[in-house]
Write an enzyme that holds these catalytic residues in place. Sequence first.
Site, PDB file in Angstrom:
ATOM      1  N   GLY A  14      44.943  -5.867  23.659  1.00 37.95           N
ATOM      2  CA  GLY A  14      46.389  -6.074  23.515  1.00 37.95           C
ATOM      3  C   GLY A  14      47.155  -5.601  24.729  1.00 37.95           C
ATOM      4  N   CYS A  41      36.920  -3.361  21.832  1.00 39.38           N
ATOM      5  CA  CYS A  41      36.215  -4.640  21.654  1.00 39.38           C
ATOM      6  C   CYS A  41      35.150  -4.841  22.721  1.00 39.38           C
ATOM      7  CB  CYS A  41      37.222  -5.778  21.676  1.00 39.38           C
ATOM      8  SG  CYS A  41      36.427  -7.387  21.620  1.00 39.38           S
ATOM      9  N   CYS A  46      33.222  -5.274  19.405  1.00 37.77           N
ATOM     10  CA  CYS A  46      32.811  -6.671  19.160  1.00 37.77           C
ATOM     11  C   CYS A  46      31.737  -7.196  20.112  1.00 37.77           C
ATOM     12  CB  CYS A  46      34.010  -7.608  19.288  1.00 37.77           C
ATOM     13  SG  CYS A  46      35.574  -6.915  18.820  1.00 37.77           S
ATOM     14  N   LYS A  49      28.350  -5.242  20.096  1.00 35.71           N
ATOM     15  CA  LYS A  49      27.832  -5.435  18.730  1.00 35.71           C
ATOM     16  C   LYS A  49      27.199  -6.816  18.581  1.00 35.71           C
ATOM     17  CE  LYS A  49      29.987  -7.624  16.143  1.00 35.71           C
ATOM     18  NZ  LYS A  49      31.226  -7.288  15.468  1.00 35.71           N
ATOM     19  N   TYR A  97      37.966  -7.042  33.711  1.00 41.05           N
ATOM     20  CA  TYR A  97      39.272  -6.651  33.153  1.00 41.05           C
ATOM     21  C   TYR A  97      40.133  -5.989  34.225  1.00 41.05           C
ATOM     22  CZ  TYR A  97      39.166  -7.818  28.228  1.00 41.05           C
ATOM     23  OH  TYR A  97      39.204  -8.512  27.042  1.00 41.05           O
ATOM     24  N   ALA A 113      47.722   9.350  28.627  1.00 41.89           N
ATOM     25  CA  ALA A 113      49.182   9.286  28.766  1.00 41.89           C
ATOM     26  C   ALA A 113      49.847   9.906  27.539  1.00 41.89           C
ATOM     27  CB  ALA A 113      49.614   7.835  28.908  1.00 41.89           C
ATOM     28  N   TYR A 175      33.414  -4.133   7.591  1.00 39.88           N
ATOM     29  CA  TYR A 175      32.829  -4.935   8.668  1.00 39.88           C
ATOM     30  C   TYR A 175      31.723  -4.169   9.415  1.00 39.88           C
ATOM     31  CZ  TYR A 175      36.817  -8.300   8.933  1.00 39.88           C
ATOM     32  OH  TYR A 175      37.763  -9.259   8.703  1.00 39.88           O
ATOM     33  N   GLU A 179      27.716  -4.938   9.375  1.00 39.52           N
ATOM     34  CA  GLU A 179      27.141  -5.487  10.608  1.00 39.52           C
ATOM     35  C   GLU A 179      26.018  -4.602  11.146  1.00 39.52           C
ATOM     36  OE1 GLU A 179      30.980  -8.033  12.222  1.00 39.52           O
ATOM     37  OE2 GLU A 179      30.617  -6.079  13.126  1.00 39.52           O
ATOM     38  N   ARG A 196      30.687   3.211  -1.673  1.00 41.20           N
ATOM     39  CA  ARG A 196      31.233   3.907  -2.841  1.00 41.20           C
ATOM     40  C   ARG A 196      31.737   2.969  -3.937  1.00 41.20           C
ATOM     41  NH1 ARG A 196      36.743   6.461  -0.126  1.00 41.20           N
ATOM     42  NH2 ARG A 196      37.731   4.500   0.452  1.00 41.20           N
ATOM     43  N   ARG A 202      35.300  -5.195   0.398  1.00 40.95           N
ATOM     44  CA  ARG A 202      36.512  -5.299  -0.420  1.00 40.95           C
ATOM     45  C   ARG A 202      37.541  -6.148   0.310  1.00 40.95           C
ATOM     46  NH1 ARG A 202      40.921  -1.943  -0.877  1.00 40.95           N
ATOM     47  NH2 ARG A 202      40.012  -0.327   0.446  1.00 40.95           N
ATOM     48  N   ASP A 301      45.545  -2.354  17.163  1.00 48.23           N
ATOM     49  CA  ASP A 301      45.062  -1.517  16.051  1.00 48.23           C
ATOM     50  C   ASP A 301      45.965  -0.328  15.762  1.00 48.23           C
ATOM     51  OD1 ASP A 301      42.966  -3.258  16.191  1.00 48.23           O
ATOM     52  OD2 ASP A 301      41.412  -1.746  16.517  1.00 48.23           O
ATOM     53  N   THR A 309      40.675  -8.267  17.627  1.00 53.70           N
ATOM     54  CA  THR A 309      41.018  -8.467  19.039  1.00 53.70           C
ATOM     55  C   THR A 309      41.972  -9.642  19.281  1.00 53.70           C
ATOM     56  OG1 THR A 309      39.011  -7.444  19.789  1.00 53.70           O
ATOM     57  CG2 THR A 309      39.985  -9.045  21.284  1.00 53.70           C
ATOM     58  N   HIS A 434      26.307 -35.405  10.611  1.00 59.06           N
ATOM     59  CA  HIS A 434      25.060 -35.336   9.862  1.00 59.06           C
ATOM     60  C   HIS A 434      23.851 -35.321  10.785  1.00 59.06           C
ATOM     61  CE1 HIS A 434      22.632 -35.731   6.291  1.00 59.06           C
ATOM     62  NE2 HIS A 434      21.930 -36.654   6.911  1.00 59.06           N
ATOM     63  N   GLU A 439      29.089 -30.078   7.583  1.00 54.84           N
ATOM     64  CA  GLU A 439      29.545 -31.300   6.904  1.00 54.84           C
ATOM     65  C   GLU A 439      29.813 -31.053   5.421  1.00 54.84           C
ATOM     66  OE1 GLU A 439      26.767 -34.598   6.451  1.00 54.84           O
ATOM     67  OE2 GLU A 439      25.084 -33.224   6.712  1.00 54.84           O
TER      68      GLU A 439
HETATM   69  P1  NDP Z   1      36.923  -1.083   7.135  1.00 57.04           P
HETATM   70  O1  NDP Z   1      38.251  -0.577   6.806  1.00 57.04           O
HETATM   71  O2  NDP Z   1      36.663  -2.530   7.182  1.00 57.04           O
HETATM   72  O3  NDP Z   1      35.862  -0.456   6.133  1.00 57.04           O
HETATM   73  C1  NDP Z   1      35.786   0.912   5.898  1.00 57.04           C
HETATM   74  C2  NDP Z   1      34.792   1.132   4.769  1.00 57.04           C
HETATM   75  O4  NDP Z   1      34.548   2.517   4.623  1.00 57.04           O
HETATM   76  C3  NDP Z   1      35.302   0.612   3.447  1.00 57.04           C
HETATM   77  O5  NDP Z   1      34.216   0.026   2.774  1.00 57.04           O
HETATM   78  C4  NDP Z   1      35.784   1.883   2.751  1.00 57.04           C
HETATM   79  O6  NDP Z   1      35.665   1.825   1.375  1.00 57.04           O
HETATM   80  C5  NDP Z   1      34.780   2.881   3.282  1.00 57.04           C
HETATM   81  N1  NDP Z   1      35.288   4.252   3.252  1.00 57.04           N
HETATM   82  C6  NDP Z   1      36.489   4.708   3.679  1.00 57.04           C
HETATM   83  N2  NDP Z   1      36.588   6.037   3.513  1.00 57.04           N
HETATM   84  C7  NDP Z   1      35.413   6.439   2.963  1.00 57.04           C
HETATM   85  C8  NDP Z   1      34.916   7.681   2.545  1.00 57.04           C
HETATM   86  N3  NDP Z   1      35.642   8.799   2.641  1.00 57.04           N
HETATM   87  N4  NDP Z   1      33.673   7.716   2.012  1.00 57.04           N
HETATM   88  C9  NDP Z   1      32.945   6.598   1.892  1.00 57.04           C
HETATM   89  N5  NDP Z   1      33.361   5.388   2.268  1.00 57.04           N
HETATM   90  C10 NDP Z   1      34.596   5.304   2.797  1.00 57.04           C
HETATM   91  O7  NDP Z   1      36.560  -0.352   8.490  1.00 57.04           O
HETATM   92  P2  NDP Z   1      35.453  -0.559   9.568  1.00 57.04           P
HETATM   93  O8  NDP Z   1      35.289   0.802  10.125  1.00 57.04           O
HETATM   94  O9  NDP Z   1      34.261  -1.269   9.052  1.00 57.04           O
HETATM   95  O10 NDP Z   1      36.182  -1.509  10.617  1.00 57.04           O
HETATM   96  C11 NDP Z   1      37.493  -1.251  11.064  1.00 57.04           C
HETATM   97  C12 NDP Z   1      38.210  -2.534  11.360  1.00 57.04           C
HETATM   98  O11 NDP Z   1      37.722  -3.076  12.563  1.00 57.04           O
HETATM   99  C13 NDP Z   1      38.003  -3.627  10.326  1.00 57.04           C
HETATM  100  O12 NDP Z   1      38.890  -3.532   9.261  1.00 57.04           O
HETATM  101  C14 NDP Z   1      38.182  -4.879  11.119  1.00 57.04           C
HETATM  102  O13 NDP Z   1      39.541  -5.227  11.099  1.00 57.04           O
HETATM  103  C15 NDP Z   1      37.746  -4.477  12.510  1.00 57.04           C
HETATM  104  N6  NDP Z   1      36.403  -5.023  12.797  1.00 57.04           N
HETATM  105  C16 NDP Z   1      36.244  -6.358  12.871  1.00 57.04           C
HETATM  106  C17 NDP Z   1      35.012  -6.900  13.126  1.00 57.04           C
HETATM  107  C18 NDP Z   1      34.854  -8.384  13.191  1.00 57.04           C
HETATM  108  O14 NDP Z   1      35.850  -9.063  13.365  1.00 57.04           O
HETATM  109  N7  NDP Z   1      33.647  -8.920  13.032  1.00 57.04           N
HETATM  110  C19 NDP Z   1      33.843  -6.071  13.335  1.00 57.04           C
HETATM  111  C20 NDP Z   1      34.114  -4.676  13.221  1.00 57.04           C
HETATM  112  C21 NDP Z   1      35.359  -4.184  12.970  1.00 57.04           C
HETATM  113  P3  NDP Z   1      36.792   1.141   0.422  1.00 57.04           P
HETATM  114  O15 NDP Z   1      36.593  -0.341   0.581  1.00 57.04           O
HETATM  115  O16 NDP Z   1      36.439   1.632  -0.924  1.00 57.04           O
HETATM  116  O17 NDP Z   1      38.103   1.630   0.922  1.00 57.04           O
END
Ligand code: NDP
Length: 450
Positions: A14, A41, A46, A49, A97, A113, A175, A179, A196, A202, A301, A309, A434, A439
């Site tokens: 960004g 990223c 990203c 990864k 970059y 900063a 995510y 992954e 959990r 979710r 973020d 990203t 096809h 498709e």
């Molecule tokens: P997310 O917010 O996606 O997931 C965090 C996970 O950790 C959730 O399942 C959450 O559970 C769980 N959690 C949170 N607190 C606790 C705790 N105290 N104990 C146990 N579990 C817990 O975060 P990520 O770190 O996976 O990724 C951050 C962001 O980065 C994503 O939201 C996404 O926007 C971005 N990202 C995108 C990618 C892509 O585009 N392919 C790849 C990687 C990251 P609950 O669901 O119950 O809250």
Amino acid sequence: MNTYDLVVIGGGSGGVRAARIAAGHGAKVAICEEFRYGGTCVIRGCVPKKMMVYAAHYHEDFEDSRHYGWNTNVESFDWSRLISNKDTEIDRLNSIYENLLKNAGVEILYGTASLLDANTVKLGDQTLNTEKILIASGGTPFLPEIDGIEHAISSNEVFHLDSQPKSAVVVGGGYIAVEFAGIFNGIGTDTTLVYRGPQILRGFDEDIRSHLATEITKKGIDLRLENNVEKIALDTNGAKVVSFTDGTTKTVDCVLFATGRTPNTEALNLQNANIELGRKGEIKVDKYSRTNVQNIFAVGDVTDRIALTPVATMEGHAFADTFFGNNERFADHTNVPSAVFSQPPIGSVGLSEHDARDKYGNVDTYSSEFKILKHTLTENTERTLMKLIVATDTDVVVGAHMVGPDAAEIMQGIAIAIKAGATKADFDATVGIHPSTAEEFCTMRTKDSK
Ligand code: NDP
């Protein structure tokens, strides 16, 4: 004191985009970065990864290829070769970059900063006076404070482990957790994924969540739902003994917490400019990415809108065009497609069935679950799921989701159709390619009976 039109804090997607575009519009711009240009990223997110996802997928490809006539005899996986090749490419991208910024005429600065007031940024012993400030400082991994958390790593460290863990517990259901569980499992690490809640990912469509859970379990991930890590201890060999809330324990080489990310604002001294934060510590902004302070803006973020990203770059670009390019516009956060690079991957755009029912009431769904053509010759039992969600009253497709090979590539095109407001009739009128998996999105004719 140096004087600027814009000082950008944070050299990720960004911030870099905003700095470049603003400088291109003629502004005098400086950008500050405390780690490496490219941001999460490019440096530890990203891009590396996705390279590791490619690495992990070869495992299956070698197996599948045998059924296509290849006599593959793969002996081992070399973690350090992957990490070193990945690092070489990340170094290259990092300098790209920096060059992009230099070529645009942006002054590149290094260091942490912070704000002295609404027009003054402190960077080491430098003081930068500026008309506008853009904060694009990103996020940082959040790890819960459980007993022994110091024995766990986050996604920052996972890209630089000295060796491949033989066994790993990955914590979280988002995510990053999904992954990395796929990456570890693919390269042969004994992998446990603990979440959990009742189902991983979710917020995604329920059918997609359960389909992926089934597929990753088939591939060998030990998925433990409604369970969590209570504590981590070290045994006499230095291995990590993980105690779960269900009373069981597991001893592994590596514990990766992927339990979310928090906005990176701690070192910024935002209180010196009275910048308002939200509940999670995110910087609150309006649709033009403006904070409560007229000349201070934030993108990416750190604002906790959509942590992707391309969204951060969209926000940064719109900001630069609006305030330096005489072209008022704002980032559109609707129908943003995304992919989870699990194995198999998820591609998704628009609403889940649950959210569509909440919003539109009457909704039809169409879905198709099948084995892709490639696997008719292999022994791979992977199955693909594709699903469309249609608002009954208007026939507009309001959601498209898929779990299966190339989901990200397929969903990018579908996202254009959905962004353009395509109806189910438009999907039906589109001729399929096809034989392809994609498709199927044009040939689903029978509504799901629910
Ligand atoms: P997310 O917010 O996606 O997931 C965090 C996970 O950790 C959730 O399942 C959450 O559970 C769980 N959690 C949170 N607190 C606790 C705790 N105290 N104990 C146990 N579990 C817990 O975060 P990520 O770190 O996976 O990724 C951050 C962001 O980065 C994503 O939201 C996404 O926007 C971005 N990202 C995108 C990618 C892509 O585009 N392919 C790849 C990687 C990251 P609950 O669901 O119950 O809250």
